[in-house]
Design a protein around this motif. Structure first.
Motif, PDB file in Angstrom:
ATOM      1  N   ASP A 439       1.974 -12.299  34.600  1.00 38.99           N
ATOM      2  CA  ASP A 439       1.193 -11.389  33.763  1.00 38.99           C
ATOM      3  C   ASP A 439       0.860 -10.112  34.537  1.00 38.99           C
ATOM      4  OD1 ASP A 439      -0.582 -11.116  31.182  1.00 38.99           O
ATOM      5  OD2 ASP A 439      -1.905 -10.614  32.852  1.00 38.99           O
ATOM      6  N   TYR A 440       0.427 -10.290  35.799  1.00 41.37           N
ATOM      7  CA  TYR A 440       0.099  -9.137  36.650  1.00 41.37           C
ATOM      8  C   TYR A 440       1.336  -8.272  36.915  1.00 41.37           C
ATOM      9  CZ  TYR A 440      -1.101  -6.440  40.802  1.00 41.37           C
ATOM     10  OH  TYR A 440      -1.284  -5.409  41.697  1.00 41.37           O
ATOM     11  N   MET A 441       2.442  -8.906  37.236  1.00 42.62           N
ATOM     12  CA  MET A 441       3.676  -8.171  37.561  1.00 42.62           C
ATOM     13  C   MET A 441       4.159  -7.361  36.346  1.00 42.62           C
ATOM     14  SD  MET A 441       4.570  -8.810  40.780  1.00 42.62           S
ATOM     15  CE  MET A 441       6.336  -8.604  40.958  1.00 42.62           C
ATOM     16  N   LEU A 442       4.123  -7.989  35.174  1.00 41.75           N
ATOM     17  CA  LEU A 442       4.599  -7.297  33.962  1.00 41.75           C
ATOM     18  C   LEU A 442       3.710  -6.103  33.621  1.00 41.75           C
ATOM     19  CD1 LEU A 442       5.612 -10.355  31.728  1.00 41.75           C
ATOM     20  CD2 LEU A 442       7.162  -8.683  32.771  1.00 41.75           C
ATOM     21  N   LYS A 443       2.393  -6.256  33.864  1.00 41.88           N
ATOM     22  CA  LYS A 443       1.468  -5.156  33.566  1.00 41.88           C
ATOM     23  C   LYS A 443       1.581  -4.010  34.571  1.00 41.88           C
ATOM     24  CE  LYS A 443      -2.046  -7.838  31.115  1.00 41.88           C
ATOM     25  NZ  LYS A 443      -3.199  -8.742  31.290  1.00 41.88           N
ATOM     26  N   ASN A 444       2.055  -4.315  35.777  1.00 41.01           N
ATOM     27  CA  ASN A 444       2.057  -3.302  36.845  1.00 41.01           C
ATOM     28  C   ASN A 444       3.443  -2.844  37.270  1.00 41.01           C
ATOM     29  OD1 ASN A 444      -0.916  -2.956  37.893  1.00 41.01           O
ATOM     30  ND2 ASN A 444      -0.650  -5.120  37.393  1.00 41.01           N
ATOM     31  N   GLN A 450      13.391  -3.410  36.043  1.00 36.93           N
ATOM     32  CA  GLN A 450      12.677  -4.432  36.822  1.00 36.93           C
ATOM     33  C   GLN A 450      11.860  -5.326  35.889  1.00 36.93           C
ATOM     34  OE1 GLN A 450      10.355  -2.854  40.064  1.00 36.93           O
ATOM     35  NE2 GLN A 450      12.152  -2.390  41.298  1.00 36.93           N
ATOM     36  N   LYS A 451      11.275  -4.702  34.871  1.00 39.57           N
ATOM     37  CA  LYS A 451      10.484  -5.460  33.897  1.00 39.57           C
ATOM     38  C   LYS A 451      11.381  -6.444  33.137  1.00 39.57           C
ATOM     39  CE  LYS A 451       6.414  -4.389  31.223  1.00 39.57           C
ATOM     40  NZ  LYS A 451       5.605  -3.350  30.608  1.00 39.57           N
ATOM     41  N   MET A 452      12.559  -5.983  32.756  1.00 35.41           N
ATOM     42  CA  MET A 452      13.510  -6.869  32.073  1.00 35.41           C
ATOM     43  C   MET A 452      13.937  -8.017  32.983  1.00 35.41           C
ATOM     44  SD  MET A 452      16.004  -4.375  29.870  1.00 35.41           S
ATOM     45  CE  MET A 452      17.022  -5.700  29.226  1.00 35.41           C
ATOM     46  N   TYR A 453      14.122  -7.711  34.256  1.00 33.92           N
ATOM     47  CA  TYR A 453      14.514  -8.724  35.237  1.00 33.92           C
ATOM     48  C   TYR A 453      13.433  -9.816  35.331  1.00 33.92           C
ATOM     49  CZ  TYR A 453      16.281 -10.621  39.685  1.00 33.92           C
ATOM     50  OH  TYR A 453      16.771 -11.439  40.669  1.00 33.92           O
ATOM     51  N   LEU A 454      12.150  -9.370  35.360  1.00 34.16           N
ATOM     52  CA  LEU A 454      11.026 -10.309  35.414  1.00 34.16           C
ATOM     53  C   LEU A 454      10.944 -11.135  34.124  1.00 34.16           C
ATOM     54  CD1 LEU A 454       8.346  -7.961  37.022  1.00 34.16           C
ATOM     55  CD2 LEU A 454       9.253 -10.039  38.067  1.00 34.16           C
ATOM     56  N   LEU A 455      11.128 -10.472  32.991  1.00 35.77           N
ATOM     57  CA  LEU A 455      11.104 -11.189  31.714  1.00 35.77           C
ATOM     58  C   LEU A 455      12.222 -12.220  31.637  1.00 35.77           C
ATOM     59  CD1 LEU A 455      10.260  -8.226  29.309  1.00 35.77           C
ATOM     60  CD2 LEU A 455       8.898 -10.308  29.556  1.00 35.77           C
ATOM     61  N   ASN A 456      13.402 -11.843  32.117  1.00 38.07           N
ATOM     62  CA  ASN A 456      14.542 -12.767  32.189  1.00 38.07           C
ATOM     63  C   ASN A 456      14.151 -14.014  32.993  1.00 38.07           C
ATOM     64  OD1 ASN A 456      18.094 -12.351  33.052  1.00 38.07           O
ATOM     65  ND2 ASN A 456      16.952 -14.175  32.659  1.00 38.07           N
ATOM     66  N   HIS A 457      13.512 -13.778  34.146  1.00 41.32           N
ATOM     67  CA  HIS A 457      13.071 -14.866  35.031  1.00 41.32           C
ATOM     68  C   HIS A 457      12.118 -15.809  34.280  1.00 41.32           C
ATOM     69  CE1 HIS A 457      11.751 -16.619  38.965  1.00 41.32           C
ATOM     70  NE2 HIS A 457      10.589 -16.722  38.345  1.00 41.32           N
ATOM     71  N   TYR A 458      11.150 -15.228  33.569  1.00 45.31           N
ATOM     72  CA  TYR A 458      10.121 -16.016  32.889  1.00 45.31           C
ATOM     73  C   TYR A 458      10.688 -16.749  31.669  1.00 45.31           C
ATOM     74  CZ  TYR A 458       5.165 -17.014  31.854  1.00 45.31           C
ATOM     75  OH  TYR A 458       3.950 -17.618  31.644  1.00 45.31           O
ATOM     76  N   LEU A 599       7.042 -12.862  24.604  1.00 47.69           N
ATOM     77  CA  LEU A 599       7.853 -12.307  25.701  1.00 47.69           C
ATOM     78  C   LEU A 599       9.247 -11.921  25.198  1.00 47.69           C
ATOM     79  CD1 LEU A 599       6.916 -14.922  28.440  1.00 47.69           C
ATOM     80  CD2 LEU A 599       6.251 -12.515  28.472  1.00 47.69           C
ATOM     81  N   LEU A 600       9.756 -12.720  24.280  1.00 42.73           N
ATOM     82  CA  LEU A 600      11.058 -12.444  23.685  1.00 42.73           C
ATOM     83  C   LEU A 600      11.027 -11.133  22.902  1.00 42.73           C
ATOM     84  CD1 LEU A 600      13.841 -13.747  23.456  1.00 42.73           C
ATOM     85  CD2 LEU A 600      13.019 -15.066  21.508  1.00 42.73           C
ATOM     86  N   ASP A 601       9.935 -10.914  22.160  1.00 46.36           N
ATOM     87  CA  ASP A 601       9.753  -9.638  21.447  1.00 46.36           C
ATOM     88  C   ASP A 601       9.824  -8.463  22.430  1.00 46.36           C
ATOM     89  OD1 ASP A 601       9.323 -10.987  19.074  1.00 46.36           O
ATOM     90  OD2 ASP A 601       7.134 -10.864  19.171  1.00 46.36           O
ATOM     91  N   GLU A 602       9.117  -8.633  23.545  1.00 41.23           N
ATOM     92  CA  GLU A 602       9.057  -7.570  24.555  1.00 41.23           C
ATOM     93  C   GLU A 602      10.443  -7.307  25.156  1.00 41.23           C
ATOM     94  OE1 GLU A 602       6.229  -6.431  28.395  1.00 41.23           O
ATOM     95  OE2 GLU A 602       5.755  -8.201  27.186  1.00 41.23           O
ATOM     96  N   MET A 603      11.168  -8.386  25.415  1.00 44.09           N
ATOM     97  CA  MET A 603      12.509  -8.269  25.996  1.00 44.09           C
ATOM     98  C   MET A 603      13.461  -7.573  25.014  1.00 44.09           C
ATOM     99  SD  MET A 603      14.206  -9.255  28.788  1.00 44.09           S
ATOM    100  CE  MET A 603      15.726  -9.917  29.444  1.00 44.09           C
TER     101      MET A 603
END
Length: 612
Positions: A439-444, A450-458, A599-603
């Motif tokens: 949550d912190y990483m996605l907000k910051n 990079q955000k897509m990479y993190l979302l992929n991970h989650y 999260l899928l919506d965001e991705m």
């Protein structure tokens, strides 16, 4: 002794010797024993306590105070044995080539067998008491600190057999291990996978360890060849492996029936006093939320840019490689920032953990691979890492610190007998940490890739831990129900059931390759009945709790810290209910899968913006 273990990747390079690692990057096992000589003294203490235990055999029914004295000795013995074993093993883990610690670990292992033998009379002798007498013992103030332990023994009395029958069942234990042992031999010793050519033109023989790496290859030919080679190999052994799994399921059904349980599922869950509804609710909740999984499959197909998405396309990252170099000091900072919602007290303990020798940070020659959290009651927990500067290792650090903090709070608050928490709740604290950090990483994170990479991970964690493990859980339920109905588990039956489950779970946008019908044959967890569902329930509970912490703040944090402090002082379902999630209902799973959908919506939105 709790040990939470996570495998992490290793890289081939020249590693320093243990003596060359800086002190600040090593854990301080001196906090457990100041020297090996002190360990030897404790070893002798264990031997003395074993002798003391012998004095109580046959005398527990004399009076509550005799039982109380026996249980105090039992506690002292258990605690000393735990310290002796954990220290020796962790010293060996620092460098497995060190013969001193190899020897100490072997000695500790042998001593542990002696302890098990010396204490084996305890439960049968307690249960041999008449019902009323045992009730009086439980109510006696002299046994107040052991109430939960005694109630738990009494609760399972209906499923305990006569002394002679129990002896026969115990002696059959080695026979019962046969299916798992045989599968292990087929899978790890006899089975040889073919060699394929990787993306660099090198010949690579497929192994269990290399398979997932090959499935993550950006070269689709490599993925397809590895996939086909693995399942062709299992296909050649399908009759043997089907017979082995059939024997394992029959063993589970046999034990359930002789212990008077209505089903193998009920027998397995009774250890934690969990209703079978928890299991069936999980499967139903995940099935109700399969449309989100099907959307995820569609997004994966779109981002990979393929006309058809195959089963061998499931592990390759949807987002091309994104460089995120995260040195250990930065990982520590990010973990501390990410876990700030847990409050200042948690933060202070976390600071202490990172500065007081809880963590063994980097690889060295001979060091045990992967990552784990472990320790012994009475000393702070420890975390073993083999840290590399990447996102996976950042989240592994947060995960293991979650286990460590659970043990810290539990050991600090509970007496030894009630401090050990069950596997059903063990993954909650670790996964919750990952959830808050994400949550912190996605907000910051400002960079959209990079955000897509993190979302992929989650999203992959959700797919692998909730959807996939629930599919496994449903397969186990079906196999046991077949045997309980007197039906055989033939290779055709197993392949057909497994293939149909894949069709349901992955949906219309996935080509369900024929080869996947053999995947059941390579899953070792199927020989440890009804275990994998706990990954999905733990992940769901952690996700729901993290949402409460982020949404409610202080009241949710207080409930959560009470949960960490409760150890094993109550049943897992009750502990989680007090924390704010009722796993007896499907609601936490539904809440967790709502996070997946969000999260899928965001991705999907980011994919549109970036245009891949």
């Amino acid at each position: 002794m709790r040990r939470a273990h996570t495998m992490a990747e290793t890289t081939q390079k020249t590693l320093p010797k243990r003596s060359e690692v800086k002190q600040e990057n090593k854990w301080k096992l001196e906090d457990m024993f100041p020297s090996d000589a002190a360990w030897e003294d404790e070893y002798k203490q264990v031997q003395q306590h074993i002798e003391e235990m012998g004095h109580y055999k046959g005398k527990l029914a004399q009076s509550p105070s005799v039982l109380a004295d026996c249980l105090k000795t039992y506690e002292k013995l258990g605690l000393a044995m735990e310290r002796v074993y954990v220290y020796a093993r962790m010293r060996r883990d620092e460098d497995n080539t060190n013969t001193t610690y190899q020897g100490m670990t072997d000695r500790a292992g042998s001593l542990n067998v002696s302890v098990s033998s010396a204490t084996s009379f305890l439960v049968p002798e307690i249960l041999a008491m008449p019902e009323e007498k045992l009730e009086d013992y439980i109510a006696d103030p002299v046994l107040a600190s052991h109430t939960f332990y005694l109630k738990e023994i009494k609760r399972q009395k209906a499923h305990v057999l006569s002394a002679i029958e129990e002896q026969i069942v115990a002696q059959a234990g080695e026979l019962a291990q046969a299916p798992q042992t045989i599968f292990g031999m087929i899978n790890n010793a006899d089975m040889v996978f073919p060699t394929i050519t990787d993306e660099h033109g090198n010949d690579v023989q497929i192994t269990h360890g290399r398979y997932i790496q090959l499935m993550e290859s950006q070269d689709r030919r490599v993925r397809q060849e590895a996939f086909k080679a693995v399942y062709d190999t299992y296909g050649k052994q399908k009759n043997t492996i089907a017979a082995t799994l059939n024997a394992s399921v029959k063993k589970d059904v046999f034990y359930a029936r002789i212990r008077k349980y209505p089903s193998a599922l009920a027998a397995s869950l009774d250890d934690d006093n969990i209703s079978t509804d928890v299991y069936t609710n999980l499967i139903q909740a995940v099935r109700d939320n399969l449309p989100a999984m099907h959307r995820y499959v569609s997004l994966r197909k779109k981002l990979l840019g393929v006309d058809e998405l195959h089963m061998y396309d499931l592990y390759v990252p949807m987002v091309g490689e994104v460089k995120m170099d995260i040195p250990y000091t930065e990982a520590v900072r990010l973990v501390k920032e990410g876990l700030k919602p847990l409050g200042s007290e948690y933060g202070h303990v976390l600071d202490e953990a990172f500065t007081s020798g809880w963590v063994d940070v980097y690889e060295n020659e001979g060091k045990t691979s992967g990552a784990y959290s472990w320790g012994a009651y009475g000393t702070h927990p420890y975390v073993l890492m083999n840290y590399h500067n990447n996102v996976n290792n950042l989240f592994t650090l947060a995960h293991e610190m979650g286990h460590a903090m659970h043990s810290y709070y539990s050991d600090k608050t509970q007496p030894y007998m009630d401090a050990q928490y069950k596997i059903f709740v063990a993954e909650v604290a670790s996964t919750l940490n990952e959830s808050l950090l994400m949550d912190y990483m996605l907000k910051n994170t400002k960079d959209p890739r990079q955000k897509m990479y993190l979302l992929n991970h989650y999203l992959e964690q959700f797919r692998g831990t909730v959807y996939r493990q629930t599919m496994f859980a449903e397969f186990e339920k079906l196999t046991h129900e077949k045997v309980e109905a007197g039906e055989p588990l033939t290779p055709e039956t197993l392949c057909s059931m497994y293939y149909d489950l894949n069709k349901d779970y992955y949906g219309p946008d996935m080509v369900i390759d024929e080869d996947i019908k053999m995947e059941w044959a390579r899953i070792p967890h199927f020989y440890n009945e009804f275990y994998v569902y706990q990954y999905a329930t733990g992940f769901s509970a952690a996700t729901a709790l993290s949402q409460q912490i982020l949404g409610e703040g202080e009241p949710a944090v207080k409930r959560y810290l009470n949960f960490l402090s409760s150890g094993g002082s109550d049943y897992p379902i009750e502990l989680l209910r007090k924390a704010g999630v009722d796993m007896a209902s499907p609601e936490p799973v539904v809440q967790g899968l709502a996070v997946f959908a969000r999260l899928l919506d965001e991705m999907e939105k980011l994919a549109e913006e970036v245009g891949k």
